[in-house]
Design an enzyme around this catalytic site. Structure first.
Site, PDB file in Angstrom:
ATOM      1  N   GLY A  11      26.315  10.055 -30.608  1.00 30.82           N
ATOM      2  CA  GLY A  11      26.444   9.300 -31.855  1.00 30.82           C
ATOM      3  C   GLY A  11      25.095   8.713 -32.218  1.00 30.82           C
ATOM      4  N   LEU A  12      25.013   8.167 -33.398  1.00 30.99           N
ATOM      5  CA  LEU A  12      23.749   7.615 -33.887  1.00 30.99           C
ATOM      6  C   LEU A  12      23.296   6.432 -33.036  1.00 30.99           C
ATOM      7  CD1 LEU A  12      24.567   7.523 -37.729  1.00 30.99           C
ATOM      8  CD2 LEU A  12      23.113   9.180 -36.539  1.00 30.99           C
ATOM      9  N   SER A  13      22.039   6.132 -33.141  1.00 33.44           N
ATOM     10  CA  SER A  13      21.505   4.961 -32.458  1.00 33.44           C
ATOM     11  C   SER A  13      22.181   3.720 -33.059  1.00 33.44           C
ATOM     12  CB  SER A  13      19.997   4.927 -32.705  1.00 33.44           C
ATOM     13  OG  SER A  13      19.440   3.832 -32.076  1.00 33.44           O
ATOM     14  N   GLY A  14      22.693   2.856 -32.201  1.00 32.14           N
ATOM     15  CA  GLY A  14      23.380   1.656 -32.678  1.00 32.14           C
ATOM     16  C   GLY A  14      24.872   1.847 -32.850  1.00 32.14           C
ATOM     17  N   ALA A  15      25.357   3.060 -32.611  1.00 30.15           N
ATOM     18  CA  ALA A  15      26.793   3.323 -32.811  1.00 30.15           C
ATOM     19  C   ALA A  15      27.641   2.644 -31.737  1.00 30.15           C
ATOM     20  CB  ALA A  15      27.058   4.825 -32.825  1.00 30.15           C
ATOM     21  N   GLY A  16      27.094   2.490 -30.527  1.00 27.95           N
ATOM     22  CA  GLY A  16      27.862   1.808 -29.472  1.00 27.95           C
ATOM     23  C   GLY A  16      27.955   2.581 -28.164  1.00 27.95           C
ATOM     24  N   LYS A  17      27.120   3.585 -27.998  1.00 23.28           N
ATOM     25  CA  LYS A  17      27.194   4.437 -26.799  1.00 23.28           C
ATOM     26  C   LYS A  17      26.932   3.650 -25.515  1.00 23.28           C
ATOM     27  CE  LYS A  17      23.922   7.024 -28.472  1.00 23.28           C
ATOM     28  NZ  LYS A  17      23.719   6.218 -29.701  1.00 23.28           N
ATOM     29  N   SER A  85      21.970  12.816 -28.507  1.00 15.91           N
ATOM     30  CA  SER A  85      22.166  14.276 -28.562  1.00 15.91           C
ATOM     31  C   SER A  85      22.658  14.753 -29.923  1.00 15.91           C
ATOM     32  CB  SER A  85      23.084  14.770 -27.435  1.00 15.91           C
ATOM     33  OG  SER A  85      24.267  14.037 -27.325  1.00 15.91           O
TER      34      SER A  85
END
Ligand code: ADP
Length: 202
Positions: A11-17, A85
């Site tokens: 997921g995008l940067s800041g999405a919560g991974k 990714s």
């Protein structure tokens, strides 16, 4: 031996991974599983040092992460891999390489991610940050068929983690009591052994 698996957060940067993989890792450890998280700093220091952000270099980085995930997974570890990714092809390669692969699409609108990421940073850094943001500077290819989708602008962290746990239960990677195999914590095991010994079974 426990059945190993890799939870691959994309997921995008800041999405919560990172947030989700940290919390899930903690839960898995509480349930007696050995869990390893390949977090951003670990990857940067040990696997992707010297690599750039072009597609070729990112693919190499993903290949290396996938290789480490494969080794751990086949040895019964629960692996947590929070990686942006952005390229579908690289994720599919990781899926094939690792085998027991649970792809979690950490979905969140770009504007919300940017808001989360840039809170508190200077305007100049903000411009740089936004310019280099995946989804703006580079494409982000959404997963077509992930095992789990969490929508972090709509769910609490706990709700999102629970969705993943449900899927791990469904896939048989963890059992209701926490882990497939080592169901009990060491303290619980001791108590059980003590009871069995008292009854003369061991
Ligand atoms: P990433 O690792 O994808 O770059 P982070 O985990 O570092 O993202 O940051 C995500 C931010 O979003 C954190 O501040 C976290 O508290 C917040 N957040 C809000 N809701 C959720 C959710 N459901 N799941 C994960 N993070 C969430």
């Amino acid at each position: 031996m426990n059945k190993g698996f890799t939870v691959w957060f994309t997921g995008l940067s800041g999405a919560g991974k990172s947030t989700l993989s940290q919390l899930l890792g903690k839960k898995l450890q509480e349930w007696g599983r050995s869990a390893e998280m390949l977090d951003r700093d670990t990857v940067r220091t040990n696997l992707s040092q010297g690599l750039g952000s072009n597609k070729h270099d990112r693919d190499i980085s993903i290949q290396r992460i996938a290789f480490v995930c494969k080794l751990l997974t086949r040895n019964g570890v629960a692996v947590l891999a929070p990686t942006i990714s952005p390229y579908r092809g690289a994720r599919e390669m990781a899926r094939k390489e690792i085998g027991n692969f649970v792809e979690v699409y950490v979905k969140c609108p770009l504007e919300v991610c940017i808001e989360r990421k840039v809170e508190g940073i200077s305007e100049r850094a903000l411009k740089g940050e936004i310019a280099g943001f995946d989804g703006i500077s580079d494409p982000y290819e959404e997963p077509l068929n992930p095992e789990v989708v969490v929508e972090t602008d709509k769910e609490t962290v706990e709700e999102s983690v629970n969705k993943i746990v449900q899927k791990l239960l469904e896939l048989g990677y963890v059992s209701q009591t926490g882990s497939a195999g080592h169901v009990y914590s060491p303290e619980e095991e001791d108590k059980i052994k003590e009871r069995l010994s008292r009854l003369g079974y061991i």
